[in-house]
Structures are given as structure tokens and as C-alpha cells.
Enzyme design. Structure first.
Site, PDB file in Angstrom:
ATOM      1  N   ARG A   1      31.116  -6.266  47.163  1.00 27.86           N
ATOM      2  CA  ARG A   1      29.884  -7.167  47.483  1.00 27.86           C
ATOM      3  C   ARG A   1      28.919  -6.414  48.414  1.00 27.86           C
ATOM      4  NH1 ARG A   1      28.208 -10.695  51.602  1.00 27.86           N
ATOM      5  NH2 ARG A   1      27.439 -12.437  50.940  1.00 27.86           N
TER       6      ARG A   1
ATOM      7  N   ARG B   1      11.382 -15.898  26.694  1.00 25.87           N
ATOM      8  CA  ARG B   1      11.342 -16.268  28.138  1.00 25.87           C
ATOM      9  C   ARG B   1      12.518 -15.309  28.810  1.00 25.87           C
ATOM     10  NH1 ARG B   1      12.110 -22.307  29.578  1.00 25.87           N
ATOM     11  NH2 ARG B   1      14.170 -21.874  28.711  1.00 25.87           N
TER      12      ARG B   1
ATOM     13  N   LEU C   1       9.203 -24.057  35.616  1.00 17.80           N
ATOM     14  CA  LEU C   1       9.789 -23.218  34.651  1.00 17.80           C
ATOM     15  C   LEU C   1       8.935 -23.539  33.359  1.00 17.80           C
ATOM     16  CD1 LEU C   1      12.312 -21.381  33.871  1.00 17.80           C
ATOM     17  CD2 LEU C   1      13.264 -23.458  32.593  1.00 17.80           C
TER      18      LEU C   1
ATOM     19  N   TYR D   1      19.370 -17.231  32.848  1.00 18.32           N
ATOM     20  CA  TYR D   1      20.127 -17.877  31.649  1.00 18.32           C
ATOM     21  C   TYR D   1      19.239 -18.551  30.889  1.00 18.32           C
ATOM     22  CZ  TYR D   1      19.521 -22.677  33.517  1.00 18.32           C
ATOM     23  OH  TYR D   1      18.911 -23.956  33.777  1.00 18.32           O
TER      24      TYR D   1
HETATM   25  N1  PMP Z   1      12.256 -27.017  34.170  1.00 13.75           N
HETATM   26  C1  PMP Z   1      13.700 -26.802  34.620  1.00 13.75           C
HETATM   27  C2  PMP Z   1      13.638 -26.825  36.003  1.00 13.75           C
HETATM   28  C3  PMP Z   1      14.593 -26.526  33.798  1.00 13.75           C
HETATM   29  O1  PMP Z   1      16.091 -26.448  34.192  1.00 13.75           O
HETATM   30  C4  PMP Z   1      14.397 -26.676  32.464  1.00 13.75           C
HETATM   31  C5  PMP Z   1      15.600 -26.794  31.480  1.00 13.75           C
HETATM   32  N2  PMP Z   1      16.125 -25.401  31.550  1.00 13.75           N
HETATM   33  C6  PMP Z   1      13.140 -27.034  31.861  1.00 13.75           C
HETATM   34  C7  PMP Z   1      12.091 -27.462  32.743  1.00 13.75           C
HETATM   35  C8  PMP Z   1      12.975 -27.093  30.454  1.00 13.75           C
HETATM   36  O2  PMP Z   1      12.658 -25.948  29.857  1.00 13.75           O
HETATM   37  P1  PMP Z   1      13.171 -25.868  28.211  1.00 13.75           P
HETATM   38  O3  PMP Z   1      12.187 -26.836  27.617  1.00 13.75           O
HETATM   39  O4  PMP Z   1      12.802 -24.543  27.835  1.00 13.75           O
HETATM   40  O5  PMP Z   1      14.457 -26.123  28.020  1.00 13.75           O
END
Ligand code: PMP
Length: 287
Positions: A101, A52, A207, A33
Site C-alpha cells: 500500500r 469516455r 459526469l 469504470y
Molecule cells: N451522472 C452520474 C453521477 C452517473 O453515475 C451516471 C451513470 N454512470 C450518469 C450521470 C449517466 O451517465 P450514462 O448516461 O453514461 O450512464
């Protein structure tokens, strides 16, 4: 107002949107997502989110069922159809439904990925007094899987951590592994010490935040010192300031960790300045 959402090629009222019960996103969290912020009816940091998304899809051998140009148009159309001024657009791509499934991935030639997008209205988000006043957080163990760089919809543990924060009467939680902060439940984590901004380096442990990339760029342009390295909970508690970044929270100060005040226990100047710079720059650059 009934929202208009996008489901696999169609713009429909949310009450009429349908996805199969065999969809792998539903059965196995086999989906990725993105959330793009909307300011003044425009998309914030969109190029980063699209890039991303492509990376997350590639890591999981999934294919976007539309072109990138079409994806941008879908975002814009949703903003228009829903009169969205401020808030965000949620996008999810799943591996689709093979009609049953099965742990084994279906053949992408015969099972097309599903694409769903919807808007979330958050009037006043950029001007939020609550965000400017700063959040209180707790720290909890990071027990997530080890490909946190892929933005999958496996959000049960971050959701549990947010519930732990809620029960503790605070706003959010930071996740800790081997004594070091990885990131927030849904945001990247930072501390400020002697004017230096410290945040964990990019790896599969976190992330790769799109807001992180922009904020660090703006910080360097404003001659602020940035150090990308891990920090401990103790170091964070002894820092002058702390803050988080995400598409929804922009830059939000952290004023308390596990019941202990960070710095003066109020929003710090570096975090507030970065919040202002980021929102100002994004208002100019949003598309
Ligand atoms: N880390 C995690 C685990 C997240 O879920 C998010 C938000 N989706 C972020 C960091 C921040 O990412 P972004 O700045 O791209 O929203």
C-alpha cells in the site's frame, strides 16, 4: 447460473475470479469504470462508453491493458458466454497492484492496470412499468469531489444519497450545490418548461452522460428545444416535467421532488416520448 466474468485476460466462473488485496482499486478507489447497457443481446451506445473510458483513463494517467478492439471483443464474448439478452456490462480498470500500500502511484511499466468485466442481467428493463410510471426523488447536498467528469469508482457518497432516498421512501436523489441541481446519484437531471428541455451544461461538476449526449441529439432532431444551463430545486419543482437519463434507466420520468408533485404528478409526455425514441433508436443502432 454461475456467471462467467473476465479478469485480466481470462474468462472464469465468478466464484474463481481473483484480484489482489493490494489492488489500488480496492485500497484507494484508484479506478475508473463504465456500464454499457445490453438490449436484445447487443451493446447500446458502445462507442460513447469506450470513448469516455479513454478520457477517464487519460485524466488519471492510466493505460488500458488491452486494445480497444480487444475490449469490444471481451464485451461481446461476455454477452455470448452468459446468454445475456437484457441488462448491462460493468467494466472496471484499476491502477493495479504494486504488492503493497502506497499513496504514490506505481510505475506503469512494472505495475499493469487491472481489467475486470462482468454482466448483470435485467430482463424487461426497457419495458419496465416502474420506470415508465416515473420515480420520486429527494434532493440532498452534493458533497462529492470536484472532478465528477471522471468516472471513478468513488461511489460512497452517491451510495449514501441512495440510502437517504431509500429511508425517505423514494426512488432516488438529486444532488444540489449552491442551490443548483448538479445531477442525480447515478444519472443526469433534466426539467421541461413550456416545451423546452433544460439540463446543466457539461463541466467538471457532472459526469458527461453517454445517454445524455444521445438523448439531446435525438431531441434536437425531433425539433425539441434544448437549453444547457443550471436550474434550481425551486425551478424543478415548478417545472412541467422532470426526468433523468443513464445507461441503466434510459430516460425515466421524475414525478415528485421532496414530496411535491412535478407538473401533474405523473410521467410527462416529453420524457415518455424521449424514452421511446431513445430505446427505439438504440435497438436499431446497438452492436
Ligand atoms: N451522472 C452520474 C453521477 C452517473 O453515475 C451516471 C451513470 N454512470 C450518469 C450521470 C449517466 O451517465 P450514462 O448516461 O453514461 O450512464
Amino acid at each position: 447460473m454461475t456467471r462467467t466474468v473476465y479478469v485480466n485476460g481470462e474468462f472464469v466462473p465468478e466464484t474463481e475470479a481473483k484480484v489482489s488485496i493490494f489492488d489500488r482499486g480496492f485500497l484507494m478507489a484508484d479506478a475508473v469504470y463504465e456500464v454499457t447497457s445490453v438490449l436484445d443481446g447487443k451493446l447500446v451506445d458502445y462507442a460513447g462508453h469506450a470513448k469516455r473510458l479513454e478520457r477517464s483513463l487519460k485524466e488519471l494517467d492510466m493505460t488500458l491493458p488491452v486494445t480497444l478492439d480487444e475490449l469490444l471483443e471481451i464485451h461481446r464474448e461476455l454477452v455470448k458466454l452468459n446468454d445475456l439478452e437484457e441488462g448491462g456490462i460493468y467494466l472496471q480498470v484499476t491502477r493495479g497492484s504494486a504488492g503493497d500500500r502506497d499513496f504514490i502511484w506505481p510505475d506503469p511499466e512494472t505495475t499493469k492496470a487491472s481489467l475486470v468485466l462482468f454482466t448483470q442481467s435485467k430482463p424487461g428493463n426497457a419495458m419496465s412499468e416502474k420506470a415508465k410510471a416515473g420515480y420520486k426523488i429527494i434532493t440532498v447536498p452534493d458533497i462529492r469531489w470536484h472532478r465528477r467528469d471522471i468516472k471513478t469508482v468513488q461511489l460512497l457518497y452517491p451510495s449514501m444519497a441512495k440510502m437517504m432516498a431509500k429511508k425517505a421512501g423514494v426512488d432516488d436523489a438529486w444532488l444540489v450545490e449552491d442551490g443548483l441541481v448538479t445531477e442525480g446519484t447515478s444519472n443526469n437531471a433534466y426539467i421541461v418548461k413550456d416545451g423546452k428541455i433544460i439540463t446543466r451544461a457539461l463541466s467538471n461538476d457532472i459526469l458527461h452522460g453517454i445517454t445524455r449526449a444521445s438523448v439531446l441529439k435525438f431531441a434536437k432532431e425531433a425539433q425539441m428545444e434544448v437549453e444547457e444551463r443550471s436550474f434550481s430545486v425551486e425551478e424543478a419543482k415548478a417545472a412541467d416535467e422532470a426526468f433523468i437519463t443513464s445507461a441503466g434507466a434510459y430516460v425515466t420520468p421524475i414525478i415528485e421532488i421532496d414530496g411535491e408533485a412535478v407538473g401533474a404528478g405523473a410521467s410527462g409526455p416529453v420524457a415518455l416520448r424521449l424514452r421511446e425514441i431513445y430505446i427505439d433508436e438504440m435497438r436499431k443502432a446497438a452492436i
